[in-house]
Design an enzyme around this catalytic site. Structure first.
Site, PDB file in Angstrom:
ATOM      1  N   THR A 132      -1.609   8.528   2.630  1.00 32.18           N
ATOM      2  CA  THR A 132      -1.394   7.073   2.614  1.00 32.18           C
ATOM      3  C   THR A 132      -2.181   6.441   3.762  1.00 32.18           C
ATOM      4  O   THR A 132      -2.510   7.114   4.741  1.00 32.18           O
ATOM      5  CB  THR A 132       0.097   6.730   2.806  1.00 32.18           C
ATOM      6  OG1 THR A 132       0.488   7.213   4.113  1.00 32.18           O
ATOM      7  CG2 THR A 132       0.975   7.384   1.747  1.00 32.18           C
ATOM      8  N   LYS A 184      13.718   7.664  12.314  1.00 33.48           N
ATOM      9  CA  LYS A 184      14.005   8.218  10.996  1.00 33.48           C
ATOM     10  C   LYS A 184      15.345   8.949  10.988  1.00 33.48           C
ATOM     11  O   LYS A 184      16.062   8.943   9.986  1.00 33.48           O
ATOM     12  CB  LYS A 184      12.853   9.131  10.543  1.00 33.48           C
ATOM     13  CG  LYS A 184      11.538   8.369  10.355  1.00 33.48           C
ATOM     14  CD  LYS A 184      11.623   7.434   9.167  1.00 33.48           C
ATOM     15  CE  LYS A 184      10.696   6.285   9.151  1.00 33.48           C
ATOM     16  NZ  LYS A 184      10.816   5.436   7.973  1.00 33.48           N
ATOM     17  N   SER A 228      11.865  10.409   6.819  1.00 37.79           N
ATOM     18  CA  SER A 228      10.820  11.421   6.974  1.00 37.79           C
ATOM     19  C   SER A 228      11.450  12.725   7.426  1.00 37.79           C
ATOM     20  O   SER A 228      12.411  12.720   8.201  1.00 37.79           O
ATOM     21  CB  SER A 228       9.815  10.953   8.031  1.00 37.79           C
ATOM     22  OG  SER A 228       9.050  12.051   8.488  1.00 37.79           O
ATOM     23  N   ILE A 288       3.167   4.459  -0.374  1.00 39.15           N
ATOM     24  CA  ILE A 288       4.336   4.819  -1.190  1.00 39.15           C
ATOM     25  C   ILE A 288       5.041   3.579  -1.733  1.00 39.15           C
ATOM     26  O   ILE A 288       5.532   3.578  -2.860  1.00 39.15           O
ATOM     27  CB  ILE A 288       5.281   5.719  -0.359  1.00 39.15           C
ATOM     28  CG1 ILE A 288       4.630   7.113  -0.252  1.00 39.15           C
ATOM     29  CG2 ILE A 288       6.671   5.830  -0.971  1.00 39.15           C
ATOM     30  CD1 ILE A 288       5.222   8.008   0.792  1.00 39.15           C
ATOM     31  N   SER A 314       0.848  -1.198   0.000  1.00 32.88           N
ATOM     32  CA  SER A 314       0.000   0.000   0.000  1.00 32.88           C
ATOM     33  C   SER A 314       0.882   1.246   0.000  1.00 32.88           C
ATOM     34  O   SER A 314       2.106   1.151   0.105  1.00 32.88           O
ATOM     35  CB  SER A 314      -0.918   0.015   1.239  1.00 32.88           C
ATOM     36  OG  SER A 314      -0.143   0.217   2.407  1.00 32.88           O
ATOM     37  N   TYR A 324       9.085   7.670  16.314  1.00 34.57           N
ATOM     38  CA  TYR A 324       9.180   7.491  14.860  1.00 34.57           C
ATOM     39  C   TYR A 324      10.229   8.457  14.284  1.00 34.57           C
ATOM     40  O   TYR A 324      11.082   8.063  13.486  1.00 34.57           O
ATOM     41  CB  TYR A 324       7.800   7.748  14.253  1.00 34.57           C
ATOM     42  CG  TYR A 324       7.726   7.690  12.748  1.00 34.57           C
ATOM     43  CD1 TYR A 324       7.626   6.467  12.085  1.00 34.57           C
ATOM     44  CD2 TYR A 324       7.729   8.854  11.972  1.00 34.57           C
ATOM     45  CE1 TYR A 324       7.528   6.403  10.698  1.00 34.57           C
ATOM     46  CE2 TYR A 324       7.628   8.802  10.588  1.00 34.57           C
ATOM     47  CZ  TYR A 324       7.534   7.575   9.955  1.00 34.57           C
ATOM     48  OH  TYR A 324       7.447   7.511   8.586  1.00 34.57           O
TER      49      TYR A 324
END
Length: 304
Positions: A216, A187, A157, A34, A32, A183
């Site tokens: 997304t 990253k 990100s 990207i 799903s 997160y």
């Protein structure tokens, strides 16, 4: 989306008019968002695409959609949970014996908003975003090293800009747990990994990128408030995937130095001006050493 639209006025369409038949690409998290948009664009250009996904049913639907839309039959499916280090090792060692690989795209990621542990006792975001990416990449480097024009692209990100590398709490055990910040820290770790790999493996081109904020399933489920506020100005999945595809297929991408951070086909800074997010080299080396130790422990714990 506005940022993409203004940047894309300067894109050279010829960069993407390439035939990559005979080249092999592995995309994680490809069912799903990207990942799927990336796999589809590579398939359109004739590449052999290996989709690495966790959910078998959703992955089979994505595989069928890619084959139908592109007419490319060379789309292969591998069911692997990137948050499970032993599973990643097992997959990588089998893949190494059976396939060739020109381009690895580390796209699988998660943002879990409460502290959850995997069956191995690892914090889930770290297990997927950092350790899973580390193990898969290092395990496949020998395979990539055999090919001309080998590349590794990691989808990071821009959120990482707010984080300084913190190696004292990789499993987020201390203080209040904030999934968004964990997160962002993962990253940042991916940017450090990319820079170190680029120095250590000169025959492979490494890059890491920010897709921009795209509409997304991952953004909808893990950042619902942000999504509600921003949904009318988010990029499409294809716009989010554009730089990944450019880094994976274009000849222009590899004319730039290995190890850079990209947004909209341009290298951009990995730190904001005046931000105190730079980390000492010994912290970066410590991160690499800790991940290598984790990695080898899980490899040794495999049966046989």
């Amino acid at each position: 989306r506005g940022g993409y639209e203004s940047a894309s006025k300067h894109f050279n369409p010829a960069d993407m008019e390439v035939d990559v038949a005979g080249r092999s690409f592995l995309v994680t998290g490809a069912n799903s968002g990207i990942g799927k948009a990336t796999a589809k664009e590579i398939a359109r250009r004739g590449g052999t695409v290996h989709l690495v996904c966790r959910n078998k049913e959703r992955a089979e639907v994505a595989q069928e959609e890619i084959v139908t839309e592109t007419g490319n039959q060379n789309i292969f499916l591998h069911i692997v949970d990137i948050s499970n280090p032993k599973e990643v090792w097992k997959f990588a060692e089998k893949f190494r014996n059976e396939h060739k690989l020109n381009v690895l795209i580390n796209n699988a990621g998660c943002m879990v908003n409460n502290r959850e542990l995997t069956e191995d006792g690892l914090e889930k975001n770290f297990a997927t975003n950092t350790l899973g990416t580390y193990i898969l990449t290092t395990a496949l480097l020998p395979l990539l090293g055999k090919e001309a024009d080998a590349r590794v692209i990691t989808v990071s990100s821009g959120g990482m800009l707010v984080q300084k590398l913190n190696i004292s709490d990789l499993q987020s055990e201390n203080g209040t747990f904030d999934g968004t910040m964990v997160y962002a820290q993962n990253k940042r770790q991916q940017v450090v990994l990319t820079e170190h790999w680029a120095k250590a493996h000169r025959n492979i081109h490494f890059s890491v990128m920010h897709p921009g904020w795209a509409d997304t399933p991952a953004v909808r489920s893990s950042m619902p408030d942000f999504y509600e506020r921003m949904k009318n100005s988010l990029r499409t999945e294809a716009q989010g995937a554009d730089t990944v595809v450019w880094l994976a297929v274009s000849a222009e991408a590899t004319k730039l130095p290995s190890g850079l951070f990209f947004q909209d086909r341009q290298p951009v800074a990995t730190h904001l001006p005046l931000a105190s997010t730079h980390s000492p080299l010994e912290d970066e080396e410590k991160l690499m050493a800790v991940l290598e130790e984790f990695s080898q422990n899980f490899r040794l714990s495999l049966p046989g």
